[in-house]
Design an enzyme around this catalytic site. Structure first.
Site, PDB file in Angstrom:
ATOM      1  N   ASP A  30       0.851  -1.191   0.000  1.00  0.00           N
ATOM      2  CA  ASP A  30       0.000   0.000   0.000  1.00  0.00           C
ATOM      3  C   ASP A  30       0.890   1.246   0.000  1.00  0.00           C
ATOM      4  OD1 ASP A  30      -3.213   0.568   0.971  1.00  0.00           O
ATOM      5  OD2 ASP A  30      -1.780   2.224   1.101  1.00  0.00           O
ATOM      6  N   ILE A  31       0.533   2.217  -0.823  1.00  0.00           N
ATOM      7  CA  ILE A  31       1.363   3.420  -0.984  1.00  0.00           C
ATOM      8  C   ILE A  31       1.297   4.318   0.253  1.00  0.00           C
ATOM      9  CG2 ILE A  31      -0.358   4.997  -1.988  1.00  0.00           C
ATOM     10  CD1 ILE A  31       1.741   5.593  -4.197  1.00  0.00           C
ATOM     11  N   ASN A  85     -13.054  -3.045   2.538  1.00  0.00           N
ATOM     12  CA  ASN A  85     -13.969  -1.914   2.644  1.00  0.00           C
ATOM     13  C   ASN A  85     -14.893  -1.974   1.437  1.00  0.00           C
ATOM     14  OD1 ASN A  85     -12.612  -0.971   4.954  1.00  0.00           O
ATOM     15  ND2 ASN A  85     -11.119   0.133   3.711  1.00  0.00           N
ATOM     16  N   GLY A  91     -15.417   3.164   3.720  1.00  0.00           N
ATOM     17  CA  GLY A  91     -14.030   3.587   3.548  1.00  0.00           C
ATOM     18  C   GLY A  91     -13.405   3.206   2.220  1.00  0.00           C
ATOM     19  N   GLN A  92     -14.198   2.615   1.307  1.00  0.00           N
ATOM     20  CA  GLN A  92     -13.617   2.248   0.006  1.00  0.00           C
ATOM     21  C   GLN A  92     -13.373   3.494  -0.832  1.00  0.00           C
ATOM     22  OE1 GLN A  92     -15.874  -0.567  -2.376  1.00  0.00           O
ATOM     23  NE2 GLN A  92     -14.210  -0.787  -3.859  1.00  0.00           N
ATOM     24  N   HIS A  98     -10.257  -5.130  -3.330  1.00  0.00           N
ATOM     25  CA  HIS A  98      -8.942  -5.400  -2.744  1.00  0.00           C
ATOM     26  C   HIS A  98      -9.111  -5.774  -1.285  1.00  0.00           C
ATOM     27  CE1 HIS A  98      -9.862  -1.093  -2.588  1.00  0.00           C
ATOM     28  NE2 HIS A  98      -9.251  -1.068  -1.422  1.00  0.00           N
ATOM     29  N   HIS A 100      -7.152  -5.656   2.250  1.00  0.00           N
ATOM     30  CA  HIS A 100      -6.030  -5.074   2.985  1.00  0.00           C
ATOM     31  C   HIS A 100      -5.465  -6.145   3.916  1.00  0.00           C
ATOM     32  CE1 HIS A 100      -7.014  -0.697   2.234  1.00  0.00           C
ATOM     33  NE2 HIS A 100      -8.205  -1.214   2.019  1.00  0.00           N
TER      34      HIS A 100
HETATM   35  P1  AMP Z   1      -9.707   1.589   0.163  1.00  0.00           P
HETATM   36  O1  AMP Z   1      -9.784   2.916   0.874  1.00  0.00           O
HETATM   37  O2  AMP Z   1     -10.182   0.416   0.980  1.00  0.00           O
HETATM   38  O3  AMP Z   1     -10.380   1.643  -1.202  1.00  0.00           O
HETATM   39  O4  AMP Z   1      -8.175   1.304  -0.064  1.00  0.00           O
HETATM   40  C1  AMP Z   1      -7.458   1.845  -1.119  1.00  0.00           C
HETATM   41  C2  AMP Z   1      -6.016   1.754  -0.744  1.00  0.00           C
HETATM   42  O5  AMP Z   1      -5.236   1.919  -1.923  1.00  0.00           O
HETATM   43  C3  AMP Z   1      -5.551   2.825   0.242  1.00  0.00           C
HETATM   44  O6  AMP Z   1      -5.043   2.193   1.423  1.00  0.00           O
HETATM   45  C4  AMP Z   1      -4.485   3.584  -0.522  1.00  0.00           C
HETATM   46  O7  AMP Z   1      -3.400   3.994   0.296  1.00  0.00           O
HETATM   47  C5  AMP Z   1      -4.047   2.581  -1.561  1.00  0.00           C
HETATM   48  N1  AMP Z   1      -3.488   3.115  -2.790  1.00  0.00           N
HETATM   49  C6  AMP Z   1      -3.970   4.150  -3.536  1.00  0.00           C
HETATM   50  N2  AMP Z   1      -3.201   4.345  -4.617  1.00  0.00           N
HETATM   51  C7  AMP Z   1      -2.222   3.404  -4.573  1.00  0.00           C
HETATM   52  C8  AMP Z   1      -1.111   3.088  -5.413  1.00  0.00           C
HETATM   53  N3  AMP Z   1      -0.854   3.764  -6.532  1.00  0.00           N
HETATM   54  N4  AMP Z   1      -0.296   2.065  -5.044  1.00  0.00           N
HETATM   55  C9  AMP Z   1      -0.550   1.375  -3.907  1.00  0.00           C
HETATM   56  N5  AMP Z   1      -1.580   1.610  -3.088  1.00  0.00           N
HETATM   57  C10 AMP Z   1      -2.405   2.621  -3.412  1.00  0.00           C
END
Ligand code: AMP
Ligand code: ZN
Length: 112
Positions: A30-31, A85, A91-92, A98, A100
């Site tokens: 995760d970024i 989420n 929180g999505q 995906h 987590h």
């Molecule tokens: P959600 O809020 O459950 O949809 O999770 C989305 C997740 O994607 C968040 O934890 C972000 O930090 C992560 N995210 C967004 N952009 C990227 C990216 N380019 N590379 C890796 N993770 C990312």
């Protein structure tokens, strides 16, 4: 292909730090990690969210969880949290299913 961040990461069009890949799944860091280990386990098939899955996706959903267990082991996580989420109110923020995979610190319950 939908104009989708995680589809592009799965297709290697956008860089990410991959920790696992097979025919059906990618897992990458995760970024913006919320735990010392925070990996996203993502199907290559585009599904907007968990509730968009259908009965025919059951093997894929099971496989995602097995991959999460495998990656947790590879990263030496004995205890971990696996979270989906589903929808904005939960929180999505990225509309591609995906999981987590989070660990490396004590986890509180319930989550916020
Ligand atoms: P959600 O809020 O459950 O949809 O999770 C989305 C997740 O994607 C968040 O934890 C972000 O930090 C992560 N995210 C967004 N952009 C990227 C990216 N380019 N590379 C890796 N993770 C990312
Ligand atoms: Zn997608």
């Amino acid at each position: 292909m939908p104009d989708c961040l995680f589809c592009k990461i799965a297709a290697r069009e956008i860089p990410a730090t991959l920790v696992f890949e097979d025919e059906q799944v990618v897992a990458f860091k995760d970024i913006n990690p919320k735990a010392p280990t925070h990996v996203l386990v993502v199907p290559k098939k585009h599904l907007d969210r968990l509730s968009s899955s259908e009965d025919e996706d059951s093997p894929l959903l099971g496989h995602l969880q097995r991959v999460a267990v495998y990656v947790a082991g590879q990263l030496s996580l004995k205890d971990f949290r696996l979270v989906v989420n589903n929808g904005r109110g939960a929180g999505q923020t990225v509309d591609h299913l995906h999981y987590h995979l989070m660990g490396g610190r004590p986890m509180q319950w319930p989550p916020g």
